[in-house]
Design an enzyme around this catalytic site. Structure first.
Site, PDB file in Angstrom:
ATOM      1  N   ASN A 107      -4.470   8.042 -15.938  1.00 31.17           N
ATOM      2  CA  ASN A 107      -3.305   8.531 -16.675  1.00 31.17           C
ATOM      3  C   ASN A 107      -3.429  10.043 -16.913  1.00 31.17           C
ATOM      4  O   ASN A 107      -3.409  10.524 -18.053  1.00 31.17           O
ATOM      5  CB  ASN A 107      -3.162   7.787 -18.006  1.00 31.17           C
ATOM      6  CG  ASN A 107      -1.729   7.755 -18.497  1.00 31.17           C
ATOM      7  OD1 ASN A 107      -0.855   8.434 -17.943  1.00 31.17           O
ATOM      8  ND2 ASN A 107      -1.466   7.015 -19.556  1.00 31.17           N
ATOM      9  N   HIS A 119       0.596   5.001 -27.958  1.00 31.95           N
ATOM     10  CA  HIS A 119       0.656   3.774 -27.162  1.00 31.95           C
ATOM     11  C   HIS A 119       1.449   2.672 -27.863  1.00 31.95           C
ATOM     12  O   HIS A 119       2.124   1.884 -27.197  1.00 31.95           O
ATOM     13  CB  HIS A 119      -0.753   3.270 -26.843  1.00 31.95           C
ATOM     14  CG  HIS A 119      -1.346   3.899 -25.614  1.00 31.95           C
ATOM     15  ND1 HIS A 119      -2.077   5.063 -25.657  1.00 31.95           N
ATOM     16  CD2 HIS A 119      -1.303   3.532 -24.310  1.00 31.95           C
ATOM     17  CE1 HIS A 119      -2.469   5.385 -24.438  1.00 31.95           C
ATOM     18  NE2 HIS A 119      -2.014   4.475 -23.595  1.00 31.95           N
TER      19      HIS A 119
END
Length: 494
Positions: free
Chosen positions: A329, A360
């Site tokens: 990521n 998140h």
């Protein structure tokens, strides 16, 4: 006896999850075909930036409505609120207000989705695109602030509303990102992305490619092949090695611990191809539209990794916790570094992991993973600082060190990420208890027993190395990164 109502609910939930995943894949394939059309028929030489912005934005909203229905209006609300702040708030506090509002609105939507509607349905949900939009909003706000306050070559002018919506909600990245620099996106729209990148790594002009626009065809085909392999591996292997079996009482009672460790590694190995598929497909879509060119390799072949989100081989063969995180990521890691790590005056490592957990979502497993990650990072840094020098004397010693650290890194990553997959507190703590919290305890002992340099001293040592490394890379984008980094170092308190 089987409860008919519960069985019906399970079947319904499974069908909804499958439908949302199919919708996502269909929309991404549509975006891929549209990207090819966009590059050929709305090329900057054939269409104005205004037309390209309008088409990219409208197509993005169409895909969002198709996938998420009227929940897609949240994308407009979040973008509208933060754009108003950029326009009307003072420059001194604009970036902070945008950060609070964007992240706060994202958190509000995540809370309502998880705890009001469908807890546990971890599928394609409308907060996923909002996570990327939050990154773009905050990145732009900080770039505008930094560009005005320290004269960095970042964003000099406030974008128009159309440019802002196009940057946040274009069809190439509306569903799965990745995030990108506003300047890079504008260069792509205006057709200037290729001009400053016709330089080889040594800084000399590459005459062979000077007057030709590089084609992304080979790169797109390669990434689509990677997608196909990743999807096939995930569909065929993930059900053979479910992570939930790691906390099954019968499995834990009947399986030797070393085999439990091996099973955990295989289960996490089978989980990762899902992310490889999503991020690589998204990267291919952007490349197919002509976005992502990052100069040339030394052999003259074009690089299309400007906004790539992962390096699969570096992930699977990572020999340190940091190496794994640096290649996983990637664009999110860069965003966390720019908006948090480089600006936080106190314990930036812990602050960065906590921000990542908030971004998140609100599942407790996320927080358990990132809190564990703080200890892992500190312990790995301490161990590397004290032990690695003893293995650099010969190639053999270095190879032994690499093998040992690879195995240790894989176990540490699997141990850390289990709560991220399980989501809930109970199963996650059950897993940690089955391991007697042994890695938590080992990390604590390492941090307490071994010396390590303070972070601000490490930053001073690493800064010249980073600038030297970035200075040797291809293209104008990297000079922006250096300027951005220097600017952030100068204004850590902002």
């Amino acid at each position: 006896p089987i409860d008919g109502t519960k069985l019906t609910n399970v079947v319904t939930i499974s069908f909804v999850c499958l439908l949302t995943q199919v919708n996502f894949v269909v929309c991404q394939l549509f975006a891929l075909l549209t990207a090819l059309w966009f590059r050929l028929y709305l090329h900057p030489s054939k269409a104005s930036p205004f037309i390209r912005h309008v088409v990219a934005t409208l197509l993005g909203f169409y895909l969002a409505l198709f996938c998420f229905g009227w929940y897609a209006l949240h994308f407009l609300v979040q973008s509208g609120l933060t754009y108003s702040i950029m326009v009307f708030a003072g420059l001194e506090h604009m970036h902070k207000l945008c950060f609070i509002v964007a992240l706060g609105y994202l958190s509000f939507c995540q809370i309502t989705r998880v705890y009001v509607f469908d807890y546990g349905m971890y599928s394609a949900d409308f907060t996923g695109p909002m996570m990327v939009i939050t990154q773009k909003i905050t990145s732009l706000a900080f770039e505008i602030h930094d560009g005005e306050t320290c004269m960095c070559v970042l964003v000099c002018n406030m974008p128009s509303l159309l440019e802002y919506l196009s940057y946040n909600c274009n069809f190439m990245g509306i569903l799965a990102g990745p995030t990108c620099s506003y300047n890079d996106y504008m260069a792509f729209i205006e057709g200037t992305a290729y001009q400053p990148r016709h330089l080889e790594a040594n800084g000399t002009e590459n005459g062979k490619h000077k007057h030709t626009e590089p084609s992304p065809k080979n790169n797109v085909i390669s990434k689509l092949c990677t997608c196909a392999i990743s999807l096939a591996v995930f569909l065929s292997v993930s059900k053979i090695f479910p992570v939930e079996r790691s906390i099954d009482d019968k499995f834990m009672a009947s399986t030797p611990f070393i085999l439990q460790v091996l099973y955990l590694y295989l289960s996490m190995l089978a989980t990762r191809p899902k992310y490889y598929f999503i991020w690589t497909l998204s990267d291919a879509i952007n490349n197919a539209a002509g976005f992502g060119f990052n100069g040339y390799n030394k052999d003259g072949t074009p690089r299309w990794d400007l906004i790539s989100n992962l390096r699969i081989l570096d992930i699977e063969f990572a020999t340190s916790f940091k190496m794994f995180l640096d290649n996983w990521n990637i664009q999110t890691a860069l965003w966390l570094k720019r908006v948090c790590y480089e600006r936080c005056p106190i314990n930036p490592t812990a602050a960065t992991f906590l921000l990542s957990a908030m971004w998140h979502g609100v599942y407790p497993g996320y927080y358990l993973t990132f809190l564990t990650g703080i200890g892992m990072t500190m312990a790995a840094r301490t161990l590397r600082h004290n032990i690695k020098p003893y293995f650099l004397g010969s190639t053999t010693h270095k190879s032994v060190y690499d093998v040992i650290t690879w195995a240790g890194t894989q176990v540490a990553i699997c141990y850390t990420v289990v709560p991220f997959v399980l989501l809930a507190v109970g199963p996650s703590l059950k897993f940690y208890r089955s391991w007697y919290y042994c890695i938590h305890i080992a990390c604590l002992l390492l941090v307490l027993a071994l010396p390590v340099k303070p972070w601000h001293l490490r930053a001073k040592e690493e800064q010249p190395q980073q600038n030297s490394l970035q200075g040797g890379l291809t293209g104008d984008h990297n000079s922006h990164s250096i300027t951005d980094n220097n600017c952030n170092q100068k204004h850590k308190a902002t």
